[in-house]
Scaffold this motif. Structure first.
Motif, short mmCIF file in Angstrom:
data_model
loop_
_atom_site.label_atom_id
_atom_site.label_comp_id
_atom_site.label_asym_id
_atom_site.label_seq_id
_atom_site.Cartn_x
_atom_site.Cartn_y
_atom_site.Cartn_z
N ARG A 16 21.79 -12.77 18.62
CA ARG A 16 22.87 -11.52 20.02
C ARG A 16 22.08 -10.92 21.27
NH1 ARG A 16 22.88 -8.44 15.45
NH2 ARG A 16 22.55 -7.29 17.12
N GLY A 17 22.55 -10.94 21.67
CA GLY A 17 22.51 -9.50 22.75
C GLY A 17 23.59 -8.92 22.08
N ASP A 18 22.86 -7.41 22.65
CA ASP A 18 23.86 -6.63 22.34
C ASP A 18 23.48 -5.58 23.87
OD1 ASP A 18 24.41 -6.31 19.24
OD2 ASP A 18 22.64 -5.77 19.18
N TYR A 19 25.00 -5.17 24.62
CA TYR A 19 24.33 -4.05 25.47
C TYR A 19 25.13 -2.52 25.86
CZ TYR A 19 24.88 -9.04 27.58
OH TYR A 19 24.76 -10.29 28.63
N TYR A 20 24.57 -2.32 26.47
CA TYR A 20 25.38 -1.08 26.77
C TYR A 20 25.86 -1.03 27.25
CZ TYR A 20 23.00 1.41 22.34
OH TYR A 20 22.97 1.73 21.30
N GLU A 21 26.43 0.17 28.31
CA GLU A 21 27.44 0.37 29.24
C GLU A 21 26.99 1.54 29.71
OE1 GLU A 21 31.10 -1.51 29.92
OE2 GLU A 21 31.81 1.03 28.74
N LEU A 22 26.60 2.17 31.01
CA LEU A 22 26.52 3.27 31.71
C LEU A 22 28.06 3.86 31.64
CD1 LEU A 22 23.77 2.84 34.42
CD2 LEU A 22 22.88 2.94 32.27
N THR A 23 28.41 4.99 31.57
CA THR A 23 29.49 6.17 31.92
C THR A 23 29.51 5.97 33.08
OG1 THR A 23 27.63 8.09 32.01
CG2 THR A 23 28.47 7.74 29.82
N GLU A 24 30.72 6.89 34.09
CA GLU A 24 31.41 6.08 35.30
C GLU A 24 30.66 7.58 36.18
OE1 GLU A 24 34.11 5.56 36.79
OE2 GLU A 24 34.06 3.87 35.61
N THR A 25 29.72 8.81 35.48
CA THR A 25 28.72 9.54 36.05
C THR A 25 28.40 8.90 36.36
OG1 THR A 25 28.80 10.80 34.00
CG2 THR A 25 30.03 11.70 35.83
N ALA A 26 27.07 8.01 35.77
CA ALA A 26 25.82 7.96 35.46
C ALA A 26 25.97 6.30 36.26
CB ALA A 26 24.91 7.20 33.81
N LYS A 27 26.72 5.61 36.23
CA LYS A 27 26.95 4.56 37.14
C LYS A 27 25.69 4.09 37.94
CE LYS A 27 31.15 3.00 38.04
NZ LYS A 27 32.40 2.01 38.02
N GLY B 30 21.34 -5.05 28.56
CA GLY B 30 21.14 -5.75 28.14
C GLY B 30 20.75 -6.99 28.59
N PRO B 31 20.64 -7.69 27.48
CA PRO B 31 21.07 -7.68 26.51
C PRO B 31 19.77 -7.60 25.71
CG PRO B 31 20.94 -9.23 26.97
CD PRO B 31 20.98 -9.32 28.21
N ASN B 32 19.53 -7.20 23.76
CA ASN B 32 18.50 -7.27 23.46
C ASN B 32 18.25 -8.97 22.93
OD1 ASN B 32 20.10 -6.93 22.00
ND2 ASN B 32 19.47 -5.51 20.40
N ALA B 33 17.57 -9.04 22.36
CA ALA B 33 17.52 -10.70 20.79
C ALA B 33 17.08 -10.11 20.06
CB ALA B 33 16.71 -11.39 22.44
N VAL B 34 18.47 -10.66 19.25
CA VAL B 34 17.83 -10.79 17.49
C VAL B 34 18.59 -11.71 16.61
CG1 VAL B 34 18.31 -8.49 16.14
CG2 VAL B 34 19.53 -8.65 18.20
N PHE B 35 18.09 -11.87 16.21
CA PHE B 35 18.34 -13.37 15.13
C PHE B 35 19.07 -12.47 14.65
CE2 PHE B 35 18.85 -14.83 10.43
CZ PHE B 35 19.03 -15.84 11.02
N SER B 36 21.04 -13.68 14.84
CA SER B 36 22.19 -13.74 13.83
C SER B 36 22.25 -14.08 12.97
CB SER B 36 22.81 -14.09 15.60
OG SER B 36 24.08 -13.83 14.49
N PHE B 37 22.34 -13.56 11.97
CA PHE B 37 22.84 -13.96 10.29
C PHE B 37 24.63 -15.37 10.49
CE2 PHE B 37 19.85 -10.82 9.68
CZ PHE B 37 19.14 -11.49 8.63
N LYS B 38 25.24 -14.89 11.95
CA LYS B 38 26.88 -15.39 12.23
C LYS B 38 26.02 -16.58 12.94
CE LYS B 38 30.93 -15.10 11.62
NZ LYS B 38 32.10 -13.88 11.68
N ARG B 39 26.86 -17.50 13.09
CA ARG B 39 26.44 -18.30 15.07
C ARG B 39 27.09 -17.78 16.21
NH1 ARG B 39 24.72 -24.44 14.40
NH2 ARG B 39 23.22 -24.14 13.43
N GLU B 40 28.66 -17.30 15.09
CA GLU B 40 29.69 -16.15 16.79
C GLU B 40 29.99 -15.17 15.47
OE1 GLU B 40 32.42 -20.09 16.25
OE2 GLU B 40 31.58 -21.37 17.44
N GLY B 41 29.16 -14.61 16.16
CA GLY B 41 29.02 -12.97 14.71
C GLY B 41 28.80 -12.38 16.37
#
Ligand SMILES: Cc1cc2nc3c(=O)[nH]c(=O)nc-3n(C[C@H](O)[C@H](O)[C@H](O)COP(=O)(O)OP(=O)(O)OC[C@H]3O[C@@H](n4cnc5c(N)ncnc54)[C@H](O)[C@@H]3O)c2cc1C
Length: 408
Positions: free
Chosen positions: A230-241, A274-285
């Motif tokens: 899995r790869g999680d993303y954050y996003e920058l806020t309107e002011t930070a982008k 992002g994304p980071n890279a973490v082992f996921s316990f569900k293929r489509e999770g």
């Protein structure tokens, strides 16, 4: 072709690779009856719809590999396709930035690799040039890659589906059809789905996160296991982008097949991190705590996964901790853009990569395709397969022509 058979070819998977393959087959064999079966209610519901949306240049990959050949060719074709069909895209360029002395050797290696792969316009840049391109980014050296861009890959997939159906009256792209098994006969196969069966002469498996299971159901030993990351993303806020103009990447760790958390300005004018890279316990999770017994057992009972974990336990643990710690995620981002603050980021989407892992515990680096008499199985199509999809599709069309002895 036999009229009593529903289709000549059934492609399993309505992601960008399955759709590009079907599209290329319809171009070289206009009389063929082809169906694409997608289990979800919409196309591109998994990797294709959960990625970074980057048109990669082909800079990183091993010279002469399928990844390099299809990425460099596919990128140009993707841009031409986007222009022709008015799909939103922008060749905004990217920078790769070293922030520590120990990354300089790898940065140099990537630059030379890019030269060997003949990536146009790449140049080494100084800290001052980094700031000229990205005023809020700080680094000790970098590479500018002008040919990298961004695109909406879901729109590409939807356009491919429309083209497949218009190329032949008998072609179908069907969503909500999950392939559950195969009933093999001498000259045809019945493809079993949740909504009835179809007969076909040939099968092409482009099922992404499920591709090893589909291969096994067809009696083909894939020789690899799909391990979900899995790869999680954050996003920058309107002011930070405004702190990010285009794309900023770190120097990746050469031991792993992922590029490291980066900043991507999207086609909707947001900035994703992002994304980071973490082992996921569900293929489509897509949630941090998603769990599936079958997927977990499948991955953890496989010798290759265990070998990979033992070898990389420190890295894996670090990624896992960072996935649950906003502070650590922010720290990785601050390496590239030091002025970012906690209030500048908010969690957004996540994606799951289908990474094929060998029994030796090594992630398969290149694309992997296995053929059988009446079927072709795409068993590893990780990044940059979205960028390369039209070239991969062309390659699969050539394989199908040869393997299934299709007439022109
Ligand atoms: C987080 C992340 C970031 C990425 N970033 C980029 C990037 O910036 N640029 C880039 O080029 N690449 C990127 N990639 C890689 C790229 O997204 C994938 O390589 C590409 O989308 C693979 O396409 P696919 O068609 O093989 O797989 P998918 O898009 O996953 O499609 C497979 C399809 O098969 C369907 N399916 C599965 N089982 C069945 C069944 N039994 N019956 C019917 N249908 C079935 C699934 O529902 C799915 O829709 C990224 C990937 C991830 C996960």
């Amino acid at each position: 072709m036999n009229e009593s058979i529903d289709f000549d070819i059934v492609v399993i998977g309505g992601g960008i690779v399955g759709l590009a393959s079907a599209y290329k087959i319809t171009l070289s064999h206009p009389d063929i009856r082809i169906a694409v079966l997608e289990k979800e209610e919409k196309l591109a519901a998994h990797q294709t719809g959960h990625n970074s949306g980057v048109i990669h240049s082909g800079l990183y990959y091993k010279p002469g590999s399928n990844k390099t050949i299809t990425c460099t060719k596919g990128r140009k074709e993707m841009v031409a396709f986007a222009k022709k069909h008015r799909i939103p895209h922008d060749i905004c360029g990217k920078i790769i930035v070293a922030t520590k002395e120990k990354e300089l050797a790898e940065l140099e290696r990537i630059y030379n690799n890019g030269l060997e792969n003949k990536i146009e316009g790449i140049e080494k840049i100084s800290p001052e040039q980094i700031r000229e391109i990205e005023p809020f980014c700080e680094g000790i050296a970098g590479i500018h890659v002008p040919g990298t861009g961004i695109i909406d890959f879901v729109k590409v997939a939807e356009k491919l589906a429309a083209l497949i159906e218009t190329k032949g009256n008998n072609n179908r792209v069907l969503t909500g059809y999950e392939v559950t098994g195969f009933d093999k006969h001498d000259f045809y196969t019945r493809v079993l789905t949740n909504k009835g069966d179809f007969s076909t002469k040939y099968i092409i498996n482009c099922a992404g996160l499920q591709s090893d299971r589909i291969a096994r159901a067809d009696g083909v030993e894939p020789g690899v296991k799909i391990v979900p990351f899995r790869g999680d993303y954050y996003e920058l806020t309107e002011t930070a982008k405004e702190k990010v103009k285009a794309l900023i990447y770190p120097v990746p760790d050469p031991k792993f097949p992922f590029l490291g958390v980066h900043f991507t300005r999207t086609i909707e004018d947001m900035v994703e991190c992002g994304p980071n890279a973490v082992f996921s316990f569900k293929r489509e999770g897509y949630g941090k705590t998603d769990f599936d017994v079958k997927d977990t057992w499948d991955a953890l009972s496989y010798r290759g996964t265990l070998k990979m974990f033992i070898k990389n336990w420190r890295y894996g643990l670090g990624e896992y901790v960072r996935a649950f710690s906003r502070k650590l995620f922010l720290r990785s981002l601050q390496r590239l853009v030091p002025s970012l603050q906690n209030e500048d980021i908010r969690p957004c989407k996540s994606g799951v990569r289908a990474q094929a892992v060998g029994r030796n515990g090594r992630p398969v680096d290149d694309f992997k395709i296995k053929r059988r008499k009446n079927s072709v199985h795409v068993l590893n199509a990780p990044s940059p397969a979205a960028t390369a999809s039209l070239a991969i599709g062309e390659y699969i069309s050539e394989i199908a022509t040869e393997q299934f002895k299709l007439r022109d």
